[in-house]
Design a protein around this motif. Structure first.
Motif, PDB file in Angstrom:
ATOM      1  N   HIS A  20      17.549 -45.094  12.931  1.00 47.25           N
ATOM      2  CA  HIS A  20      16.821 -44.780  11.702  1.00 47.25           C
ATOM      3  C   HIS A  20      16.692 -43.272  11.465  1.00 47.25           C
ATOM      4  CE1 HIS A  20      15.221 -48.797  10.478  1.00 47.25           C
ATOM      5  NE2 HIS A  20      15.542 -49.083  11.727  1.00 47.25           N
ATOM      6  N   SER A  21      17.328 -42.472  12.311  1.00 40.09           N
ATOM      7  CA  SER A  21      17.292 -41.011  12.189  1.00 40.09           C
ATOM      8  C   SER A  21      15.861 -40.487  12.128  1.00 40.09           C
ATOM      9  CB  SER A  21      18.075 -40.561  10.938  1.00 40.09           C
ATOM     10  OG  SER A  21      19.412 -40.981  11.013  1.00 40.09           O
ATOM     11  N   PHE A  22      14.992 -41.090  12.936  1.00 43.41           N
ATOM     12  CA  PHE A  22      13.597 -40.659  12.996  1.00 43.41           C
ATOM     13  C   PHE A  22      13.407 -39.835  14.263  1.00 43.41           C
ATOM     14  CE2 PHE A  22       9.065 -41.017  13.883  1.00 43.41           C
ATOM     15  CZ  PHE A  22       8.496 -40.875  12.620  1.00 43.41           C
ATOM     16  N   GLU A  23      13.041 -38.562  14.082  1.00 49.91           N
ATOM     17  CA  GLU A  23      12.966 -37.646  15.216  1.00 49.91           C
ATOM     18  C   GLU A  23      11.540 -37.268  15.611  1.00 49.91           C
ATOM     19  OE1 GLU A  23      15.303 -34.324  14.067  1.00 49.91           O
ATOM     20  OE2 GLU A  23      17.225 -35.410  14.167  1.00 49.91           O
ATOM     21  N   LYS A  24      10.556 -37.691  14.812  1.00 46.69           N
ATOM     22  CA  LYS A  24       9.176 -37.265  15.074  1.00 46.69           C
ATOM     23  C   LYS A  24       8.478 -38.271  15.995  1.00 46.69           C
ATOM     24  CE  LYS A  24       9.087 -35.253  10.454  1.00 46.69           C
ATOM     25  NZ  LYS A  24       8.489 -35.325   9.093  1.00 46.69           N
ATOM     26  N   PHE A  25       9.017 -38.394  17.191  1.00 47.29           N
ATOM     27  CA  PHE A  25       8.436 -39.328  18.147  1.00 47.29           C
ATOM     28  C   PHE A  25       8.453 -38.719  19.536  1.00 47.29           C
ATOM     29  CE2 PHE A  25      12.919 -40.103  18.738  1.00 47.29           C
ATOM     30  CZ  PHE A  25      13.047 -40.413  20.074  1.00 47.29           C
ATOM     31  N   LYS A  26       7.588 -39.253  20.393  1.00 43.28           N
ATOM     32  CA  LYS A  26       7.625 -38.888  21.805  1.00 43.28           C
ATOM     33  C   LYS A  26       7.316 -40.121  22.634  1.00 43.28           C
ATOM     34  CE  LYS A  26       3.126 -36.625  21.211  1.00 43.28           C
ATOM     35  NZ  LYS A  26       2.411 -35.334  21.327  1.00 43.28           N
ATOM     36  N   ILE A  27       7.966 -40.195  23.773  1.00 41.86           N
ATOM     37  CA  ILE A  27       7.783 -41.319  24.683  1.00 41.86           C
ATOM     38  C   ILE A  27       7.287 -40.792  26.027  1.00 41.86           C
ATOM     39  CG2 ILE A  27       8.852 -43.278  25.836  1.00 41.86           C
ATOM     40  CD1 ILE A  27      11.032 -43.240  23.722  1.00 41.86           C
ATOM     41  N   GLU A  28       6.184 -41.344  26.481  1.00 42.01           N
ATOM     42  CA  GLU A  28       5.647 -41.033  27.802  1.00 42.01           C
ATOM     43  C   GLU A  28       5.782 -42.289  28.658  1.00 42.01           C
ATOM     44  OE1 GLU A  28       3.933 -38.291  29.170  1.00 42.01           O
ATOM     45  OE2 GLU A  28       4.451 -37.034  27.444  1.00 42.01           O
ATOM     46  N   ILE A  29       6.304 -42.121  29.869  1.00 42.29           N
ATOM     47  CA  ILE A  29       6.451 -43.254  30.781  1.00 42.29           C
ATOM     48  C   ILE A  29       5.482 -43.074  31.948  1.00 42.29           C
ATOM     49  CG2 ILE A  29       8.020 -44.543  32.267  1.00 42.29           C
ATOM     50  CD1 ILE A  29      10.313 -43.559  30.503  1.00 42.29           C
ATOM     51  N   ASN A  30       4.592 -44.034  32.106  1.00 41.62           N
ATOM     52  CA  ASN A  30       3.579 -43.967  33.162  1.00 41.62           C
ATOM     53  C   ASN A  30       4.147 -44.481  34.477  1.00 41.62           C
ATOM     54  OD1 ASN A  30       1.799 -43.284  31.044  1.00 41.62           O
ATOM     55  ND2 ASN A  30       1.323 -45.446  30.694  1.00 41.62           N
ATOM     56  N   LYS A  31       4.094 -43.645  35.494  1.00 41.22           N
ATOM     57  CA  LYS A  31       4.510 -44.061  36.836  1.00 41.22           C
ATOM     58  C   LYS A  31       3.476 -43.560  37.833  1.00 41.22           C
ATOM     59  CE  LYS A  31       9.485 -44.306  35.988  1.00 41.22           C
ATOM     60  NZ  LYS A  31      10.827 -43.873  36.435  1.00 41.22           N
ATOM     61  N   PRO A  32       2.689 -44.466  38.422  1.00 37.81           N
ATOM     62  CA  PRO A  32       2.659 -45.922  38.196  1.00 37.81           C
ATOM     63  C   PRO A  32       2.003 -46.263  36.868  1.00 37.81           C
ATOM     64  CG  PRO A  32       0.883 -45.286  39.646  1.00 37.81           C
ATOM     65  CD  PRO A  32       1.696 -44.036  39.411  1.00 37.81           C
ATOM     66  N   GLY A  33       1.994 -47.547  36.532  1.00 37.60           N
ATOM     67  CA  GLY A  33       1.411 -47.986  35.277  1.00 37.60           C
ATOM     68  C   GLY A  33      -0.090 -47.776  35.218  1.00 37.60           C
ATOM     69  N   LEU A  34      -0.597 -47.570  34.005  1.00 39.55           N
ATOM     70  CA  LEU A  34      -2.030 -47.353  33.800  1.00 39.55           C
ATOM     71  C   LEU A  34      -2.776 -48.626  33.439  1.00 39.55           C
ATOM     72  CD1 LEU A  34      -1.930 -44.062  31.678  1.00 39.55           C
ATOM     73  CD2 LEU A  34      -2.419 -44.295  34.114  1.00 39.55           C
ATOM     74  N   ARG A  35      -2.047 -49.687  33.078  1.00 37.98           N
ATOM     75  CA  ARG A  35      -2.597 -50.934  32.546  1.00 37.98           C
ATOM     76  C   ARG A  35      -3.027 -50.729  31.090  1.00 37.98           C
ATOM     77  NH1 ARG A  35      -6.296 -52.799  37.768  1.00 37.98           N
ATOM     78  NH2 ARG A  35      -5.216 -51.399  39.195  1.00 37.98           N
ATOM     79  N   THR A  36      -3.221 -51.812  30.398  1.00 32.29           N
ATOM     80  CA  THR A  36      -3.285 -51.799  28.938  1.00 32.29           C
ATOM     81  C   THR A  36      -4.318 -50.837  28.347  1.00 32.29           C
ATOM     82  OG1 THR A  36      -2.534 -54.100  28.853  1.00 32.29           O
ATOM     83  CG2 THR A  36      -3.618 -53.234  26.893  1.00 32.29           C
ATOM     84  N   ILE A  37      -5.566 -50.939  28.761  1.00 33.12           N
ATOM     85  CA  ILE A  37      -6.618 -50.156  28.117  1.00 33.12           C
ATOM     86  C   ILE A  37      -6.429 -48.664  28.355  1.00 33.12           C
ATOM     87  CG2 ILE A  37      -9.092 -49.647  28.137  1.00 33.12           C
ATOM     88  CD1 ILE A  37      -9.625 -52.606  28.409  1.00 33.12           C
ATOM     89  N   LYS A  38      -6.158 -48.256  29.592  1.00 33.31           N
ATOM     90  CA  LYS A  38      -5.955 -46.843  29.875  1.00 33.31           C
ATOM     91  C   LYS A  38      -4.647 -46.337  29.266  1.00 33.31           C
ATOM     92  CE  LYS A  38      -9.689 -45.605  31.874  1.00 33.31           C
ATOM     93  NZ  LYS A  38     -10.561 -44.577  31.268  1.00 33.31           N
ATOM     94  N   ASN A  39      -3.689 -47.226  29.078  1.00 29.78           N
ATOM     95  CA  ASN A  39      -2.455 -46.840  28.409  1.00 29.78           C
ATOM     96  C   ASN A  39      -2.729 -46.507  26.947  1.00 29.78           C
ATOM     97  OD1 ASN A  39       0.286 -46.278  28.300  1.00 29.78           O
ATOM     98  ND2 ASN A  39       0.871 -48.390  27.862  1.00 29.78           N
ATOM     99  N   PHE A  40      -3.561 -47.322  26.288  1.00 36.36           N
ATOM    100  CA  PHE A  40      -3.941 -47.014  24.917  1.00 36.36           C
ATOM    101  C   PHE A  40      -4.728 -45.705  24.854  1.00 36.36           C
ATOM    102  CE2 PHE A  40      -2.874 -51.248  23.172  1.00 36.36           C
ATOM    103  CZ  PHE A  40      -2.347 -50.830  21.960  1.00 36.36           C
ATOM    104  N   GLU A  41      -5.602 -45.500  25.820  1.00 30.44           N
ATOM    105  CA  GLU A  41      -6.364 -44.246  25.855  1.00 30.44           C
ATOM    106  C   GLU A  41      -5.416 -43.047  25.900  1.00 30.44           C
ATOM    107  OE1 GLU A  41      -8.766 -42.038  29.301  1.00 30.44           O
ATOM    108  OE2 GLU A  41      -9.805 -43.844  28.576  1.00 30.44           O
ATOM    109  N   LYS A  42      -4.399 -43.133  26.742  1.00 26.83           N
ATOM    110  CA  LYS A  42      -3.442 -42.034  26.861  1.00 26.83           C
ATOM    111  C   LYS A  42      -2.658 -41.843  25.569  1.00 26.83           C
ATOM    112  CE  LYS A  42       0.493 -40.373  29.558  1.00 26.83           C
ATOM    113  NZ  LYS A  42       1.393 -40.638  30.716  1.00 26.83           N
ATOM    114  N   ALA A  43      -2.160 -42.927  24.990  1.00 29.89           N
ATOM    115  CA  ALA A  43      -1.370 -42.829  23.758  1.00 29.89           C
ATOM    116  C   ALA A  43      -2.188 -42.195  22.637  1.00 29.89           C
ATOM    117  CB  ALA A  43      -0.872 -44.207  23.347  1.00 29.89           C
ATOM    118  N   ILE A  44      -3.429 -42.632  22.494  1.00 28.91           N
ATOM    119  CA  ILE A  44      -4.305 -42.100  21.453  1.00 28.91           C
ATOM    120  C   ILE A  44      -4.576 -40.622  21.685  1.00 28.91           C
ATOM    121  CG2 ILE A  44      -6.660 -42.215  20.513  1.00 28.91           C
ATOM    122  CD1 ILE A  44      -6.501 -45.284  21.148  1.00 28.91           C
TER     123      ILE A  44
END
Length: 273
Positions: free
Chosen positions: A56-80
């Motif tokens: 889609h030629s969309f460049e305004k994104f970033k991806i963070e990979i959690n190692k180890p995983g944070l689990r759902t709620i803390k993952n949302f906290e980080k993304a926000i």
């Protein structure tokens, strides 16, 4: 133009993530950035995300990979927390947004909105319409909606985890983050109720009746309608607090604002003509 972010959390979401991203990238009002936090997926989720953005030629994104995983709620906290927009849309990995979701919800904002949520249509794992809505499922009736138009009633409900907010429909004002981060909740209390509680405490919780998403129900959901069983290890972190400590913390944090609202209400009653 006001900057808009989308915060997406993923985990082993290869089956549906492309369709969800495509629905976001077809918006009549595109987001200014998309922040994705992947919780250490073991499948092709990240690869599919990258190829979808490229397609889609969309460049305004970033991806963070959690190692180890944070689990759902803390993952949302980080993304926000990584979002830079004034307005932050929360997104699950497996739904489908209406093409005008962003535009519709931005138009519905009020001067004091801290959190806006909406209704959603239910679909099955194959995308078939189940002819029901999120609000019907949760019992967010006309009567309950009238109650929640009064934020103090919503606050009381949310304090005891009587929640009608689905995180996948939520739009946050970043002002709320000062008081709502970090997320610290007891077991069985989710991030959507947490943010709604803080919004209601500050008289900034609002909703619209529109169905802005197709909410997918399937057996692999980490959270949501089809979630079954007592194993919440993929959802909650190890630093959860007790229910009693949680209530005491919130009531202490918002005691003054609650008291001020009561005084204003009393004054209106006493001095109204």
């Amino acid at each position: 133009m006001t900057k808009v972010s989308v915060a997406i959390c993923t985990y082993n979401g290869q089956k549906y993530i492309a369709e969800q991203l495509q629905s976001i990238l077809r918006q009549t009002r595109l987001p200014d950035e998309i922040v994705i936090c992947d919780d250490n997926s073991r499948d092709r989720t990240v690869e599919i995300i990258q190829s979808t953005f490229k397609e889609h030629s969309f460049e305004k994104f970033k991806i963070e990979i959690n190692k180890p995983g944070l689990r759902t709620i803390k993952n949302f906290e980080k993304a926000i927390s990584l979002c830079s927009g004034k307005w932050i849309f929360l997104s699950d990995q497996d739904d489908i947004w209406n093409n005008n979701k962003i535009e519709t919800m931005l138009k519905a904002l009020k001067w004091n909105t801290l959190l806006l949520f909406s209704n959603g249509r239910l679909i099955d794992q194959d995308g078939n319409d189940l002819h029901a809505t999120l609000w019907e499922h949760w019992g967010f009736t006309e009567e309950q909606q009238k109650r929640w138009n009064n934020n103090p009633f919503a606050f009381k409900d949310l304090l005891i985890n009587k929640n009608f907010v689905t995180g996948a429909t939520v739009l946050l004002n970043r002002k709320i983050l000062k008081k709502a981060l970090p997320i610290l909740v007891p077991n069985a209390y989710y991030h959507d109720a947490w943010f709604a509680l803080h919004a209601a405490a500050s008289d900034g919780l609002h909703f619209i009746r529109d169905c802005t998403i197709n909410y997918r129900i399937h057996s692999e959901q980490q959270v949501g309608i089809s979630r079954k069983g007592n194993d919440m290890s993929s959802v909650f972190s190890d630093d959860n607090i007790s229910n009693e400590a949680f209530k005491q913390k919130i009531q202490k944090q918002y005691y003054n604002s609650t008291l001020q609202r009561k005084i204003k209400t009393l004054k209106r009653i006493l001095f109204r003509k």
